[in-house]
Design a protein around this motif. Structure first.
Motif, PDB file in Angstrom:
ATOM      1  N   LEU A   2       0.828  -1.205   0.000  1.00 49.35           N
ATOM      2  CA  LEU A   2       0.000   0.000   0.000  1.00 49.35           C
ATOM      3  C   LEU A   2       0.865   1.259   0.000  1.00 49.35           C
ATOM      4  O   LEU A   2       0.533   2.241  -0.644  1.00 49.35           O
ATOM      5  CB  LEU A   2      -0.921  -0.011   1.224  1.00 49.35           C
ATOM      6  N   LEU A   3       1.988   1.209   0.702  1.00 43.56           N
ATOM      7  CA  LEU A   3       2.870   2.366   0.807  1.00 43.56           C
ATOM      8  C   LEU A   3       3.945   2.379  -0.283  1.00 43.56           C
ATOM      9  O   LEU A   3       4.684   3.338  -0.409  1.00 43.56           O
ATOM     10  CB  LEU A   3       3.536   2.395   2.187  1.00 43.56           C
ATOM     11  N   GLY A   4       4.077   1.305  -1.023  1.00 36.67           N
ATOM     12  CA  GLY A   4       5.075   1.248  -2.091  1.00 36.67           C
ATOM     13  C   GLY A   4       6.390   0.624  -1.669  1.00 36.67           C
ATOM     14  O   GLY A   4       7.292   0.490  -2.475  1.00 36.67           O
ATOM     15  N   HIS A   5       6.522   0.243  -0.413  1.00 34.62           N
ATOM     16  CA  HIS A   5       7.737  -0.387   0.100  1.00 34.62           C
ATOM     17  C   HIS A   5       7.433  -1.001   1.459  1.00 34.62           C
ATOM     18  O   HIS A   5       6.395  -0.709   2.056  1.00 34.62           O
ATOM     19  CB  HIS A   5       8.893   0.612   0.195  1.00 34.62           C
ATOM     20  N   PRO A   6       8.327  -1.850   1.971  1.00 35.54           N
ATOM     21  CA  PRO A   6       8.090  -2.467   3.280  1.00 35.54           C
ATOM     22  C   PRO A   6       8.004  -1.410   4.392  1.00 35.54           C
ATOM     23  O   PRO A   6       8.547  -0.312   4.251  1.00 35.54           O
ATOM     24  CB  PRO A   6       9.322  -3.360   3.486  1.00 35.54           C
ATOM     25  N   PRO A   7       7.353  -1.730   5.522  1.00 36.29           N
ATOM     26  CA  PRO A   7       7.188  -0.752   6.599  1.00 36.29           C
ATOM     27  C   PRO A   7       8.489  -0.385   7.307  1.00 36.29           C
ATOM     28  O   PRO A   7       8.587   0.667   7.912  1.00 36.29           O
ATOM     29  CB  PRO A   7       6.225  -1.442   7.565  1.00 36.29           C
ATOM     30  N   LEU A  79      -4.438  -4.939 -10.497  1.00 34.25           N
ATOM     31  CA  LEU A  79      -3.216  -5.078  -9.723  1.00 34.25           C
ATOM     32  C   LEU A  79      -1.999  -5.137 -10.642  1.00 34.25           C
ATOM     33  O   LEU A  79      -1.000  -4.458 -10.410  1.00 34.25           O
ATOM     34  CB  LEU A  79      -3.277  -6.332  -8.849  1.00 34.25           C
ATOM     35  N   ARG A  80      -2.086  -5.925 -11.710  1.00 32.72           N
ATOM     36  CA  ARG A  80      -0.987  -6.038 -12.665  1.00 32.72           C
ATOM     37  C   ARG A  80      -0.671  -4.671 -13.275  1.00 32.72           C
ATOM     38  O   ARG A  80       0.485  -4.265 -13.388  1.00 32.72           O
ATOM     39  CB  ARG A  80      -1.334  -7.048 -13.754  1.00 32.72           C
ATOM     40  N   ALA A  81      -1.704  -3.919 -13.652  1.00 35.53           N
ATOM     41  CA  ALA A  81      -1.508  -2.596 -14.261  1.00 35.53           C
ATOM     42  C   ALA A  81      -0.858  -1.629 -13.265  1.00 35.53           C
ATOM     43  O   ALA A  81       0.060  -0.880 -13.625  1.00 35.53           O
ATOM     44  CB  ALA A  81      -2.841  -2.029 -14.749  1.00 35.53           C
ATOM     45  N   ALA A  82      -1.311  -1.653 -12.018  1.00 35.38           N
ATOM     46  CA  ALA A  82      -0.746  -0.755 -11.005  1.00 35.38           C
ATOM     47  C   ALA A  82       0.716  -1.085 -10.744  1.00 35.38           C
ATOM     48  O   ALA A  82       1.572  -0.193 -10.674  1.00 35.38           O
ATOM     49  CB  ALA A  82      -1.544  -0.863  -9.697  1.00 35.38           C
ATOM     50  N   MET A  83       1.028  -2.366 -10.603  1.00 37.37           N
ATOM     51  CA  MET A  83       2.405  -2.767 -10.327  1.00 37.37           C
ATOM     52  C   MET A  83       3.310  -2.519 -11.526  1.00 37.37           C
ATOM     53  O   MET A  83       4.463  -2.122 -11.376  1.00 37.37           O
ATOM     54  CB  MET A  83       2.458  -4.244  -9.904  1.00 37.37           C
ATOM     55  N   THR A  84       2.797  -2.722 -12.729  1.00 38.62           N
ATOM     56  CA  THR A  84       3.581  -2.457 -13.940  1.00 38.62           C
ATOM     57  C   THR A  84       3.926  -0.975 -14.022  1.00 38.62           C
ATOM     58  O   THR A  84       5.063  -0.615 -14.331  1.00 38.62           O
ATOM     59  CB  THR A  84       2.803  -2.898 -15.195  1.00 38.62           C
ATOM     60  N   GLY A  85       2.957  -0.117 -13.737  1.00 37.51           N
ATOM     61  CA  GLY A  85       3.215   1.331 -13.749  1.00 37.51           C
ATOM     62  C   GLY A  85       4.277   1.728 -12.740  1.00 37.51           C
ATOM     63  O   GLY A  85       5.160   2.531 -13.032  1.00 37.51           O
ATOM     64  N   LYS A 143      19.126  11.382  -4.660  1.00 32.90           N
ATOM     65  CA  LYS A 143      18.561  11.983  -3.449  1.00 32.90           C
ATOM     66  C   LYS A 143      17.038  11.913  -3.465  1.00 32.90           C
ATOM     67  O   LYS A 143      16.412  11.552  -2.471  1.00 32.90           O
ATOM     68  CB  LYS A 143      19.026  13.437  -3.338  1.00 32.90           C
ATOM     69  N   ALA A 144      16.433  12.238  -4.627  1.00 33.73           N
ATOM     70  CA  ALA A 144      14.976  12.198  -4.740  1.00 33.73           C
ATOM     71  C   ALA A 144      14.447  10.778  -4.558  1.00 33.73           C
ATOM     72  O   ALA A 144      13.430  10.564  -3.899  1.00 33.73           O
ATOM     73  CB  ALA A 144      14.537  12.748  -6.096  1.00 33.73           C
ATOM     74  N   ALA A 145      15.149   9.809  -5.133  1.00 34.68           N
ATOM     75  CA  ALA A 145      14.723   8.412  -4.992  1.00 34.68           C
ATOM     76  C   ALA A 145      14.786   7.981  -3.531  1.00 34.68           C
ATOM     77  O   ALA A 145      13.886   7.314  -3.033  1.00 34.68           O
ATOM     78  CB  ALA A 145      15.585   7.498  -5.856  1.00 34.68           C
ATOM     79  N   ASN A 146      15.854   8.372  -2.833  1.00 32.55           N
ATOM     80  CA  ASN A 146      15.983   8.019  -1.416  1.00 32.55           C
ATOM     81  C   ASN A 146      14.925   8.707  -0.578  1.00 32.55           C
ATOM     82  O   ASN A 146      14.344   8.106   0.323  1.00 32.55           O
ATOM     83  CB  ASN A 146      17.381   8.369  -0.901  1.00 32.55           C
ATOM     84  N   GLU A 147      14.659   9.999  -0.867  1.00 34.60           N
ATOM     85  CA  GLU A 147      13.627  10.714  -0.113  1.00 34.60           C
ATOM     86  C   GLU A 147      12.259  10.106  -0.374  1.00 34.60           C
ATOM     87  O   GLU A 147      11.456   9.948   0.537  1.00 34.60           O
ATOM     88  CB  GLU A 147      13.623  12.192  -0.491  1.00 34.60           C
ATOM     89  N   LYS A 148      12.007   9.768  -1.636  1.00 30.89           N
ATOM     90  CA  LYS A 148      10.729   9.170  -1.997  1.00 30.89           C
ATOM     91  C   LYS A 148      10.542   7.861  -1.242  1.00 30.89           C
ATOM     92  O   LYS A 148       9.493   7.600  -0.685  1.00 30.89           O
ATOM     93  CB  LYS A 148      10.692   8.928  -3.505  1.00 30.89           C
ATOM     94  N   LYS A 149      11.597   7.060  -1.221  1.00 32.61           N
ATOM     95  CA  LYS A 149      11.535   5.785  -0.527  1.00 32.61           C
ATOM     96  C   LYS A 149      11.342   6.009   0.971  1.00 32.61           C
ATOM     97  O   LYS A 149      10.538   5.360   1.613  1.00 32.61           O
ATOM     98  CB  LYS A 149      12.820   4.996  -0.789  1.00 32.61           C
ATOM     99  N   ASP A 150      12.090   6.965   1.548  1.00 40.16           N
ATOM    100  CA  ASP A 150      12.024   7.211   2.982  1.00 40.16           C
ATOM    101  C   ASP A 150      10.706   7.827   3.418  1.00 40.16           C
ATOM    102  O   ASP A 150      10.234   7.594   4.512  1.00 40.16           O
ATOM    103  CB  ASP A 150      13.181   8.112   3.435  1.00 40.16           C
TER     104      ASP A 150
END
Length: 164
Positions: A2-7, A79-85, A143-150
């Motif tokens: 749901l959040l795009g990555h593990p908690p 689900l497939r479409a969302a994950m592919t995007g 930096k943006a990728a790390n911030e997005k992930k964090d």
């Protein structure tokens, strides 16, 4: 998902996210996901699952009976479409970073070759700006990728329908 990555990254007090959960600082934990608009029912279920006190932690029956579990779900095609995007966005970002790093590396190799031959390596002003731009872009993207992930941001977000 749901959040795009593990908690959290690891179940250890060295992990800042896990530490917040383990110490019961639930509000501090959710501040990280402020931009992700976490549904209140999901938040409640997650907090019950991640409860540090074993006696208060939700069991499988309670998890299964929770109202969030009875909510709408994506069809397999959705689900497939969302994950592919999401994956396509991530792959594009990785390629941009790799291309920038490769260009910077090629320029560095040219400089080293000239140095070995005793020649002066001079970049014209356009090439100098391009090199600086490439390096700056690569740094910004990382930096943006790390911030997005964090921060739990996902720019390819789909509606808040749970994945199960």
């Amino acid at each position: 998902m749901l959040l795009g990555h593990p908690p959290f990254r690891e179940a250890s007090l060295r992990d800042p996210y896990f530490k917040r959960l383990a110490r019961g600082s639930k509000d501090d934990y959710w501040k990280v996901y402020k931009a992700a608009s976490v549904p209140p029912l999901f938040r409640d279920l997650f907090e019950r699952i991640a409860e540090p006190d074993l006696a208060k932690r939700a069991g499988l029956r309670e998890i299964h009976a929770h109202p969030w579990m009875a909510g709408p779900v994506h069809s397999p095609a959705e689900l497939r479409a969302a994950m592919t995007g999401r994956m396509q966005g991530y792959v594009k970002l990785c390629w941009k970073i790799a291309r920038g790093a490769l260009k910077a590396k090629k320029l560095e190799q040219k400089r080293e070759m000239c140095k070995e031959k005793g020649k002066t390596f001079v970049l014209d002003s356009a090439e100098t700006r391009r090199r600086a731009d490439i390096e700056l872009l690569a740094e910004k993207q990382v930096k943006a990728a790390n911030e997005k992930k964090d921060q739990g941001k996902d720019y390819n977000q789909t509606p808040n329908i749970p994945y199960r």
